[in-house]
Design a protein around this motif. Structure first.
Motif, PDB file in Angstrom:
ATOM      1  N   GLU A  91       2.476 -41.036 -38.037  1.00 34.72           N
ATOM      2  CA  GLU A  91       4.113 -41.139 -38.021  1.00 34.72           C
ATOM      3  C   GLU A  91       4.568 -39.046 -37.932  1.00 34.72           C
ATOM      4  N   LYS A  92       4.246 -39.064 -39.452  1.00 39.72           N
ATOM      5  CA  LYS A  92       4.453 -37.619 -40.103  1.00 39.72           C
ATOM      6  C   LYS A  92       3.712 -36.468 -39.142  1.00 39.72           C
ATOM      7  N   GLY A  93       2.313 -36.601 -38.922  1.00 39.60           N
ATOM      8  CA  GLY A  93       1.741 -35.546 -38.135  1.00 39.60           C
ATOM      9  C   GLY A  93       2.631 -35.252 -36.591  1.00 39.60           C
ATOM     10  N   ALA A 153      -1.720 -34.159 -42.546  1.00 40.54           N
ATOM     11  CA  ALA A 153      -0.006 -34.962 -43.151  1.00 40.54           C
ATOM     12  C   ALA A 153      -0.800 -36.203 -43.296  1.00 40.54           C
ATOM     13  N   ARG A 154      -0.494 -37.252 -43.649  1.00 44.75           N
ATOM     14  CA  ARG A 154       0.165 -38.503 -45.337  1.00 44.75           C
ATOM     15  C   ARG A 154      -0.124 -39.864 -43.884  1.00 44.75           C
ATOM     16  N   SER A 155       0.308 -39.251 -42.332  1.00 45.99           N
ATOM     17  CA  SER A 155       0.316 -40.462 -41.049  1.00 45.99           C
ATOM     18  C   SER A 155       0.163 -40.293 -40.130  1.00 45.99           C
ATOM     19  N   GLY A 208       1.433 -30.614 -44.465  1.00 48.07           N
ATOM     20  CA  GLY A 208       1.881 -29.369 -43.211  1.00 48.07           C
ATOM     21  C   GLY A 208       3.766 -30.162 -42.675  1.00 48.07           C
ATOM     22  N   SER A 209       3.804 -31.628 -43.919  1.00 52.02           N
ATOM     23  CA  SER A 209       5.616 -32.519 -43.837  1.00 52.02           C
ATOM     24  C   SER A 209       6.012 -31.829 -44.934  1.00 52.02           C
ATOM     25  N   GLY A 210       5.186 -30.418 -45.741  1.00 52.57           N
ATOM     26  CA  GLY A 210       6.392 -30.331 -46.902  1.00 52.57           C
ATOM     27  C   GLY A 210       7.518 -29.177 -46.481  1.00 52.57           C
TER      28      GLY A 210
HETATM   29  P1  NDP Z   1       7.413 -30.528 -51.186  1.00 54.91           P
HETATM   30  O1  NDP Z   1       7.021 -32.003 -51.863  1.00 54.91           O
HETATM   31  O2  NDP Z   1       8.293 -30.540 -49.399  1.00 54.91           O
HETATM   32  O3  NDP Z   1       5.916 -30.627 -50.113  1.00 54.91           O
HETATM   33  C1  NDP Z   1       4.976 -30.893 -50.807  1.00 54.91           C
HETATM   34  C2  NDP Z   1       3.718 -31.303 -49.754  1.00 54.91           C
HETATM   35  O4  NDP Z   1       2.451 -32.283 -50.050  1.00 54.91           O
HETATM   36  C3  NDP Z   1       4.575 -32.634 -48.969  1.00 54.91           C
HETATM   37  O5  NDP Z   1       3.967 -32.236 -47.572  1.00 54.91           O
HETATM   38  C4  NDP Z   1       3.198 -33.993 -49.560  1.00 54.91           C
HETATM   39  O6  NDP Z   1       3.627 -35.039 -48.357  1.00 54.91           O
HETATM   40  C5  NDP Z   1       1.915 -33.501 -49.787  1.00 54.91           C
HETATM   41  N1  NDP Z   1       1.538 -34.010 -50.954  1.00 54.91           N
HETATM   42  C6  NDP Z   1       1.767 -34.575 -51.868  1.00 54.91           C
HETATM   43  N2  NDP Z   1       1.153 -34.867 -52.669  1.00 54.91           N
HETATM   44  C7  NDP Z   1       0.166 -35.484 -52.178  1.00 54.91           C
HETATM   45  C8  NDP Z   1      -0.656 -36.407 -52.268  1.00 54.91           C
HETATM   46  N3  NDP Z   1      -1.511 -37.507 -52.798  1.00 54.91           N
HETATM   47  N4  NDP Z   1      -1.853 -36.453 -50.974  1.00 54.91           N
HETATM   48  C9  NDP Z   1      -1.205 -35.723 -49.476  1.00 54.91           C
HETATM   49  N5  NDP Z   1      -0.505 -34.859 -49.475  1.00 54.91           N
HETATM   50  C10 NDP Z   1       0.201 -34.597 -50.728  1.00 54.91           C
HETATM   51  O7  NDP Z   1       7.550 -29.672 -51.483  1.00 54.91           O
HETATM   52  P2  NDP Z   1       7.374 -27.675 -51.300  1.00 54.91           P
HETATM   53  O8  NDP Z   1       7.104 -27.760 -49.991  1.00 54.91           O
HETATM   54  O9  NDP Z   1       8.412 -27.638 -51.994  1.00 54.91           O
HETATM   55  O10 NDP Z   1       5.620 -28.100 -52.182  1.00 54.91           O
HETATM   56  C11 NDP Z   1       5.123 -26.943 -51.768  1.00 54.91           C
HETATM   57  C12 NDP Z   1       3.831 -26.780 -52.561  1.00 54.91           C
HETATM   58  O11 NDP Z   1       4.760 -25.457 -52.822  1.00 54.91           O
HETATM   59  C13 NDP Z   1       3.640 -27.572 -53.840  1.00 54.91           C
HETATM   60  O12 NDP Z   1       1.869 -27.276 -53.895  1.00 54.91           O
HETATM   61  C14 NDP Z   1       4.113 -26.911 -54.511  1.00 54.91           C
HETATM   62  O13 NDP Z   1       4.056 -27.261 -56.020  1.00 54.91           O
HETATM   63  C15 NDP Z   1       4.435 -25.579 -54.039  1.00 54.91           C
HETATM   64  N6  NDP Z   1       5.784 -24.985 -55.318  1.00 54.91           N
HETATM   65  C16 NDP Z   1       7.036 -25.343 -54.538  1.00 54.91           C
HETATM   66  C17 NDP Z   1       8.344 -24.622 -55.205  1.00 54.91           C
HETATM   67  C18 NDP Z   1       9.509 -24.704 -54.978  1.00 54.91           C
HETATM   68  O14 NDP Z   1      10.331 -24.313 -55.797  1.00 54.91           O
HETATM   69  N7  NDP Z   1       9.722 -25.841 -53.658  1.00 54.91           N
HETATM   70  C19 NDP Z   1       7.716 -23.224 -56.412  1.00 54.91           C
HETATM   71  C20 NDP Z   1       6.388 -22.922 -56.576  1.00 54.91           C
HETATM   72  C21 NDP Z   1       5.448 -24.609 -55.870  1.00 54.91           C
HETATM   73  P3  NDP Z   1       4.084 -36.460 -48.311  1.00 54.91           P
HETATM   74  O15 NDP Z   1       5.110 -34.913 -47.325  1.00 54.91           O
HETATM   75  O16 NDP Z   1       3.262 -37.158 -47.247  1.00 54.91           O
HETATM   76  O17 NDP Z   1       5.011 -36.099 -49.093  1.00 54.91           O
END
Ligand code: NDP
Length: 338
Positions: free
Chosen positions: A35-37, A31-33, A8-10
């Motif tokens: 705080e992030k949630g 979310a991993r923590s 969700g933080s991504g």
């Molecule tokens: P972000 O780095 O913003 O998001 C990645 C997310 O995955 C974060 O929420 C992160 O958590 C979480 N995460 C990573 N490793 C772990 C772990 N070991 N355990 C738990 N959670 C984890 O990148 P994007 O939003 O760009 O990417 C999201 C998805 O889209 C991915 O699958 C990526 O491969 C795919 N993608 C992205 C593209 C792009 O150009 N952006 C293109 C094609 C695919 P935390 O925030 O805590 O680190």
């Protein structure tokens, strides 16, 4: 309906979340923590607050990481799995990238099969990296293509991330074939994704990888020279990617399909041109002179076919200019204008 949204933080997840809420879903993000949630929930308009909550999943690579969270009351109808490491460099390719990507994907599918009998469909964020070859290019790419990346290449830092997407997607399809779960899956194979940064971002230091080059142009990091675009010259707007995820949940025929989600071509000089035109004063000292910039878009570049995403999911792709300008605006807002 009720949806579990991982990662969700991504960057991409933040837009999938908005899109799910717009479509009336109740959403639980992982979310991993705490705080992030909390930060994610706070970023959402309080009027919608009742439909969003979070659960903590610290490491998706751990056995049974999702066993508890997939059991909810009322139960989940759908799952969107976006969590996966996306960086350009990993200290340990297996521990830091391949394991979370692959075991994270098979792990959630296993947990759902055992503990979530109501789930109908799982949409997984794969990538164009699972479709495209690094070198021996096809003339036209579509969903019938699987990247030729090998496990040996996965150990080379340059290829680790690409490989993680291919092998995790492959593991998902293999799981469906062998374990025959009660749900079906669909994958979104989006290419390099631009678009507004998440409202819940804690700092621009944690800006996601694909928006990084736009940020670098904006803050003058390419003032001396525009960095080479290579190897990726295709882009898509994150709002189209988010809509593709949600449509892939809702459209019955989407089940069992991959979707190559790509909006068009770009190059770093084209990005620079768009940003210079939108913010001429600010960019005066932050870019080389216009006449000194040469477009590096290759004249013999391969083509893409995104017709499945347009016909089955009804995606109408945004253009580069609007996508880049909205990205820059969101960055300037986060930095307070400068
Ligand atoms: P972000 O780095 O913003 O998001 C990645 C997310 O995955 C974060 O929420 C992160 O958590 C979480 N995460 C990573 N490793 C772990 C772990 N070991 N355990 C738990 N959670 C984890 O990148 P994007 O939003 O760009 O990417 C999201 C998805 O889209 C991915 O699958 C990526 O491969 C795919 N993608 C992205 C593209 C792009 O150009 N952006 C293109 C094609 C695919 P935390 O925030 O805590 O680190």
């Amino acid at each position: 309906g009720k949806v579990l949204l991982t990662g969700g933080s991504g960057f991409i997840a933040s837009h999938v979340l908005d899109c799910l809420l717009d479509h009336g879903f109740e959403v639980v993000v992982t979310a991993r923590s705490r705080e992030k949630g909390e930060r994610i929930v706070k970023s959402i308009d309080s009027a919608l607050g009742k439909r969003i909550s979070y659960v903590v999943v610290e490491n998706i690579a751990k056995d049974g990481a999702f066993d508890k969270v997939v059991q909810a009351d009322p139960p989940f109808d759908y799952v969107v799995h976006t969590a996966s490491p996306y960086q350009l460099y990993f200290d340990d390719p297996v521990r830091d990238c391949l394991d979370p990507a692959i075991k994270g994907t098979t792990g959630i599918l296993k947990s759902l099969k055992t503990h979530a009998p109501n789930v109908k469909r799982v949409v997984i964020t794969s990538s164009s990296a699972a479709i495209l070859n690094a070198h021996d290019h096809r003339e036209v790419y579509d969903e019938s293509s699987w990247a030729d990346t090998t496990w040996e290449q996965a150990m080379e830092p340059m290829h680790t991330y690409r490989a993680s997407k291919k092998f995790s997607e492959k593991a998902a399809w293999d799981f469906v074939e062998t374990a025959k779960p009660h749900f079906d899956i669909a994958t979104i194979n989006n290419t390099y994704t631009f678009g507004p940064i998440p409202r819940s971002l804690s700092s621009l230091n944690t800006l996601n990888t694909s928006n990084q080059r736009i940020y670098d142009i904006v803050r003058g990091k390419m003032r001396e020279e525009i960095a080479p675009t290579s190897p990726v010259f295709t882009f898509v707007d994150v709002r189209d990617v988010a809509l593709a995820h949600v449509r892939a949940l809702l459209v019955p025929e989407a089940g069992g399909k991959r979707f190559y989600v790509v909006g068009g071509f770009f190059s770093n000089p084209k990005l620079a041109g768009i940003i210079r035109e939108g913010w001429p004063e600010m960019m005066k000292s932050r870019l080389p002179k216009e006449e000194d910039i040469k477009d590096d878009f290759p004249s013999d570049h391969w083509k893409f076919d995104n017709s499945r995403s347009r016909t089955v999911l009804g995606i109408e792709y945004r253009g580069l200019e609007g996508s880049v300008k909205d990205t820059v605006e969101s960055i300037l807002k986060a930095t307070g204008g400068g």
